[in-house]
Design an enzyme around this catalytic site. Structure first.
Site, PDB file in Angstrom:
ATOM      1  N   CYS A 165       0.834  -1.209   0.000  1.00 49.65           N
ATOM      2  CA  CYS A 165       0.000   0.000   0.000  1.00 49.65           C
ATOM      3  C   CYS A 165       0.872   1.263   0.000  1.00 49.65           C
ATOM      4  O   CYS A 165       1.534   1.542  -0.975  1.00 49.65           O
ATOM      5  CB  CYS A 165      -1.016  -0.045   1.144  1.00 49.65           C
ATOM      6  SG  CYS A 165      -2.367   1.142   0.913  1.00 49.65           S
TER       7      CYS A 165
ATOM      8  N   HIS B  12      -3.918  -5.028   0.165  1.00 55.70           N
ATOM      9  CA  HIS B  12      -3.477  -5.492   1.484  1.00 55.70           C
ATOM     10  C   HIS B  12      -3.557  -7.013   1.548  1.00 55.70           C
ATOM     11  O   HIS B  12      -4.616  -7.567   1.860  1.00 55.70           O
ATOM     12  CB  HIS B  12      -4.354  -4.874   2.579  1.00 55.70           C
ATOM     13  CG  HIS B  12      -4.097  -3.426   2.783  1.00 55.70           C
ATOM     14  ND1 HIS B  12      -3.081  -2.958   3.579  1.00 55.70           N
ATOM     15  CD2 HIS B  12      -4.716  -2.334   2.282  1.00 55.70           C
ATOM     16  CE1 HIS B  12      -3.084  -1.638   3.565  1.00 55.70           C
ATOM     17  NE2 HIS B  12      -4.065  -1.237   2.782  1.00 55.70           N
TER      18      HIS B  12
ATOM     19  N   GLU C  68      -2.411  -8.918   3.793  1.00 54.45           N
ATOM     20  CA  GLU C  68      -2.667  -9.322   5.187  1.00 54.45           C
ATOM     21  C   GLU C  68      -4.135  -9.229   5.566  1.00 54.45           C
ATOM     22  O   GLU C  68      -4.546  -9.751   6.602  1.00 54.45           O
ATOM     23  CB  GLU C  68      -1.809  -8.473   6.142  1.00 54.45           C
ATOM     24  CG  GLU C  68      -2.290  -7.060   6.394  1.00 54.45           C
ATOM     25  CD  GLU C  68      -2.022  -6.045   5.288  1.00 54.45           C
ATOM     26  OE1 GLU C  68      -2.354  -4.870   5.486  1.00 54.45           O
ATOM     27  OE2 GLU C  68      -1.480  -6.426   4.220  1.00 54.45           O
TER      28      GLU C  68
END
Length: 192
Positions: free
Chosen positions: A76, A174, A176
């Site tokens: 990001c 993202h 994660e």
């Protein structure tokens, strides 16, 4: 050891949790020597580009990041700061990637937030990942397309969803926060 860069940007804890779930040890640090000797380096980030760049420069992290020889993954804001410039705060980036970061035109809702897939993808980061696989995005700024682009997404217009040059990898989304497919991407990076 996997080093996660500690700087003036959020989202470090969720990245650390995702890596540790895969069985790897992590350290969150802004120590220049520890970053240099880590096996892999993660450059995450949620925040504002100009204040984040100021922090990197003040701590000497800018020069260390540029000189890293091991695999580095920008996420990001981390990806955007690896580019040559950003319209967010009119800041010069680290220049690893020859991409400009621009604000999405207000032709639809900005920020681009939610799940989206790719129109093209290539490279070892995406081993076992399909074009139709969705990843989670939250961003108002995007990296333009360049020869370093390894994944393309379209929101309002085509943009670089992922970049790669030498040992530097970067993703706008993202991983994660992207469930099993995001975990696979992180695993692919950690196994490079």
């Amino acid at each position: 050891m996997i080093a996660i860069i500690k700087y003036n940007a959020g989202n470090v804890q969720s990245v650390q949790n995702a890596i540790e779930r895969l069985g790897y040890k992590t350290i969150v640090t802004d120590d220049l020597a520890m970053l240099t000797c880590a096996d892999k380096v993660i450059f995450p980030g949620v925040g504002e580009a100009s204040s984040a760049m100021r922090y990197l420069i003040d701590k000497g992290l800018d020069k260390v990041i540029i000189g890293l020889q091991q695999p580095v993954l920008g996420i990001c804001l981390g990806m955007q700061l690896l580019c040559k410039s950003s319209e967010e705060g009119g800041v010069e980036g680290l220049g690893i990637f020859d991409n400009e970061v621009k604000l999405f035109p207000a032709l639809d809702i900005v920020p681009h937030m939610g799940w989206n897939n790719f129109s093209s993808v290539k490279g070892p980061l995406f081993k076992g990942i399909q074009l139709a696989d969705d990843f989670y995005y939250v961003h108002s700024y995007y990296a333009t397309l360049s020869e370093s682009t390894i994944a393309v997404n379209t929101y309002i217009q085509p943009f670089s969803a992922a970049l790669q040059k030498d040992n530097f990898y970067a993703v706008q989304f993202h991983p994660e926060k992207s469930g099993k497919v995001g975990e696979l991407l992180i695993k692919n990076f950690l196994e490079l």
